[in-house]
Design a protein around this motif. Structure first.
Motif, PDB file in Angstrom:
ATOM      1  N   ARG A   1      -9.013   6.508   6.722  1.00 15.31           N
ATOM      2  CA  ARG A   1      -8.858   8.207   6.402  1.00 15.31           C
ATOM      3  C   ARG A   1      -9.610   8.688   7.469  1.00 15.31           C
ATOM      4  O   ARG A   1     -10.110   8.205   7.960  1.00 15.31           O
TER       5      ARG A   1
ATOM      6  N   ALA B   1       0.760   5.369   1.346  1.00 12.56           N
ATOM      7  CA  ALA B   1      -0.602   6.151   2.788  1.00 12.56           C
ATOM      8  C   ALA B   1       0.622   7.889   2.224  1.00 12.56           C
ATOM      9  O   ALA B   1       1.678   7.767   2.093  1.00 12.56           O
TER      10      ALA B   1
ATOM     11  N   TYR C   1       0.591  -1.547  -0.104  1.00 12.78           N
ATOM     12  CA  TYR C   1       0.470  -0.040   0.416  1.00 12.78           C
ATOM     13  C   TYR C   1       0.749   0.924   0.196  1.00 12.78           C
ATOM     14  O   TYR C   1       2.423   1.307   0.231  1.00 12.78           O
TER      15      TYR C   1
ATOM     16  N   HIS D   1      -7.150   1.195   4.251  1.00 16.91           N
ATOM     17  CA  HIS D   1      -5.828   0.050   3.929  1.00 16.91           C
ATOM     18  C   HIS D   1      -5.570  -0.930   4.862  1.00 16.91           C
ATOM     19  O   HIS D   1      -6.107  -0.371   6.350  1.00 16.91           O
TER      20      HIS D   1
ATOM     21  N   ASP E   1      -6.946   7.700   0.061  1.00 17.60           N
ATOM     22  CA  ASP E   1      -7.619   6.282   0.135  1.00 17.60           C
ATOM     23  C   ASP E   1      -8.499   6.674   1.374  1.00 17.60           C
ATOM     24  O   ASP E   1      -7.824   6.573   3.131  1.00 17.60           O
TER      25      ASP E   1
ATOM     26  N   ASN F   1      -3.670   8.855   5.584  1.00 13.93           N
ATOM     27  CA  ASN F   1      -4.485   8.411   4.558  1.00 13.93           C
ATOM     28  C   ASN F   1      -5.291   9.126   3.953  1.00 13.93           C
ATOM     29  O   ASN F   1      -6.876   9.131   3.180  1.00 13.93           O
TER      30      ASN F   1
END
Length: 243
Positions: free
Chosen positions: A232, A191, A189, A218, A215, A212
């Protein structure tokens, strides 16, 4: 007392090379040797009466440099040689015991750099590369094997930008990339975080941040059957220091 030795050499006033060797030992805890389940026989888990200390022999080699007044960086290569790591062995009667039948090496490189791009702007970055080579030995039948000793990404990197605005403001942005975890499987991922701060007075700070930013969420770690997603997040902070 465990042996450890380090040596550093200033090749030039701006270049430093260093190295180190050390040995670490984890002595058996009561949990390693005396844990049983259930509390009365017949046992499914019968402790580890013969469990011995786990050992790590570590070698490190590093470099630190400051090529200009605005740039600096350092890098470290390391090798950890592990012996007698904990394993869970099952006998012919289905009784599990804690033993020392996993060994191997973990090696990698860790590096960071800093650049003062302008008087009010600073860039910082970091990188970690990791290679784990653990294996079962001496006829081990541990079902989890080396995978049970840690779930680590092969790489991760970060980049952070800090910018001062006047004498009271500051804006910071950070991006990080983390590689996939092998077992349990977790995808890689990326971020991005943002933070803005304002020094209202010498003793009062106000800041807003978002984690985040691009996004909605995650997964960073999974422990079956449970999976926790990092969502987030928005934060507002007010900090006051007593004069």
């Amino acid at each position: 007392m465990l042996p450890s030795a380090k040596l550093a050499w200033n090749v030039t006033p701006r270049d430093l090379i260093w190295g180190g060797v050390s040995r670490a030992v984890r002595s058996p805890a009561r949990l390693d040797r005396e844990i049983v389940f259930p509390t009365e026989a017949p046992y499914v888990l019968a402790g580890g009466p013969d469990f011995r200390s786990e050992v790590a022999n570590v070698v490190e080699l590093g470099y630190r440099g400051q090529w200009t007044t605005a740039t600096s960086w350092d890098a470290t290569a390391f090798l950890h040689d592990y012996r007698r790591l904990r394993s869970l062995e099952t006998d012919a009667f289905g009784v599990a015991r804690i033993e020392n039948r996993i060994r191997g090496q973990v090696r990698g490189i860790e590096a960071s750099a800093q650049w003062q791009a302008a008087r009010d702007w600073r860039l910082r970055g970091g990188l970690l590369l990791l290679s784990k080579r653990l294996r079962a030995v001496d006829g081990s039948n541990d079902a989890a094997g080396p995978a049970g000793l840690g779930n680590d990404p092969k790489y991760q990197w970060t980049l952070r930008s800090s910018h001062r605005i006047g004498s009271a403001g500051e804006i910071e942005a950070a991006v990080r990339r983390v590689g996939a975890l092998p077992q349990p499987r977790v995808p890689a991922y990326t971020a991005v975080d943002f933070r803005a701060a304002w020094h209202v007075t010498p003793t009062l700070d106000l800041s807003v941040a978002v984690r985040n930013a691009f996004d909605p969420g995650h997964v960073e770690f999974r422990s079956d059957p449970y999976t926790t997603e990092i969502p987030r997040a928005f934060m507002l902070a007010l900090r006051w220091q007593m004069p």
